[in-house]
Design a protein around this motif. Structure first.
Motif: not given
Ligand SMILES: [Zn+2]
Length: 266
Positions: A181-192
Motif C-alpha cells: 500500500s502506497f501513501s502520500g509519502v511517494v509524492t514527496f520530492k525526496k522519496s526517490v
C-alpha cells in the motif's frame, strides 16, 4: 474513475457531510477505518457505521488493531481482552469488520519495548488467523524482525501499509505474497527510492491509502490529510508508471476490495 482509501483514521466526531462532499469531488468510492489502540479499535466499526449510514453508496470497512507504539496495552494476559473485542465485533458488526491491524514493529520510535512489540504483533496475527481476517502491517526500521515473524505465517493475507521502502523491499514483499500500500509519502520530492519502488511494483499487488489525518500528499503536505486525497497519490503513481489513470484507479480499488473481501467485482 473510482479511488479507494484503504487506510485512514477517522475521528469519532468526523463531519460526515463534509467527508462525503470531499469524497464525491474526487471520485473516492470508499474507505477502511483503521484501529490503533483498544479505544480506537472499539470505536472503529462505529465510526465506519456512521459514515456508511451517511452515504449507503460508499463501501466502508473497519479494522481493529494495536499499533506497535501501543503494544504495552496488551502485555501479558491483557491480550485476551483484544481477542474478545474481535469476537464481539464479529458478532455485532460482521458487515464492517474486514481486518486486523494496524499492527507490527516500529524500531524507529521504539516507544514500546521490542520484545513486547513482537509479542503483540504475533498475538494479533494469531487472532487474524483464528477469525480468518487479513492483517494490516506497520513496520519501520524493523524489516528483518518483521520478516522473521511472518515466516511462521506464510499462507496468511497481509498488506504492508504506508510502504516507504525502495525497489529491494518490494521484491522481498512480493516473495511473501504481500499486497503493498502506497501513501502520500511517494509524492514527496525526496522519496526517490519509494518512487522507484512504485515504478517496479506490479499493479495487481498495489493499493493506495491516505493514512489520514497524517501524511497529506504534495501539494497538500503539512496540512491535515483526508480520505479524498487518496486520488492525488493515485494520480501521481499512475503518471509515474506511465499508465492510464482510470485503469490504475479501477485496479487499485478492485485490489483493495478483493483483499478486504468487500466485493467480488466492481
Ligand atoms: Zn495508520
Amino acid at each position: 474513475m473510482t479511488w479507494f482509501d484503504s487506510h485512514c483514521h477517522l475521528e469519532a466526531d468526523v463531519d460526515t457531510s463534509d467527508l462525503n462532499e470531499k469524497l464525491r469531488e474526487r471520485n473516492v468510492y470508499g474507505l477502511i477505518n483503521i484501529g490503533t489502540t483498544m479505544e480506537t479499535s472499539r470505536r472503529s466499526p462505529m465510526v465506519a457505521r456512521r459514515v456508511k449510514e451517511s452515504n449507503p453508496e460508499l463501501i466502508v470497512g473497519a479494522t481493529l488493531g494495536i499499533h506497535p507504539h501501543d503494544g504495552a496495552e496488551v502485555e501479558g494476559g491483557d491480550y485476551l481482552q483484544f481477542d474478545e473485542l474481535i469476537a464481539a465485533t464479529k458478532e455485532e458488526h460482521s458487515d464492517l469488520l474486514v481486518g486486523i491491524g494496524e499492527c507490527g514493529l516500529d524500531y524507529y520510535y521504539d516507544y514500546c519495548d521490542r520484545r513486547v512489540q513482537r509479542q503483540a504483533f504475533v498475538a494479533q496475527i494469531e487472532s487474524a488467523v483464528k477469525y480468518d481476517l487479513p492483517i494490516v502491517i506497520h513496520t519501520r526500521d524493523a524489516w528483518e524482525d518483521t520478516f522473521a515473524v511472518l515466516d511462521d505465517f506464510r499462507d496468511h493475507r497481509f498488506v504492508l501499509h504506508c510502504f516507504t521502502g525502495g525497489p529491494g523491499e518490494v521484491e522481498r514483499l512480493l516473495d511473501y505474497n504481500m499486497v503493498i500500500s502506497f501513501s502520500g509519502v511517494v509524492t514527496f520530492k525526496k522519496s526517490v527510492e519509494n518512487q522507484e519502488a512504485a515504478k517496479i511494483c506490479p499493479v495487481d499487488r498495489m493499493i493506495v491509502e491516505t493514512d489520514a489525518p497524517y501524511l497529506a500528499p504534495t501539494p497538500f503536505r503539512g496540512k491535515p490529510n483526508n480520505p479524498s486525497l487518496v486520488s492525488v497519490t493515485g494520480d501521481f503513481i499512475a503518471k509515474l508508471k506511465g499508465i492510464d489513470v482510470d485503469l490504475f484507479a479501477k485496479a487499485t480499488t478492485q485490489n483493495a476490495l478483493t483483499f478486504f473481501s468487500l466485493l467480488p467485482t466492481l
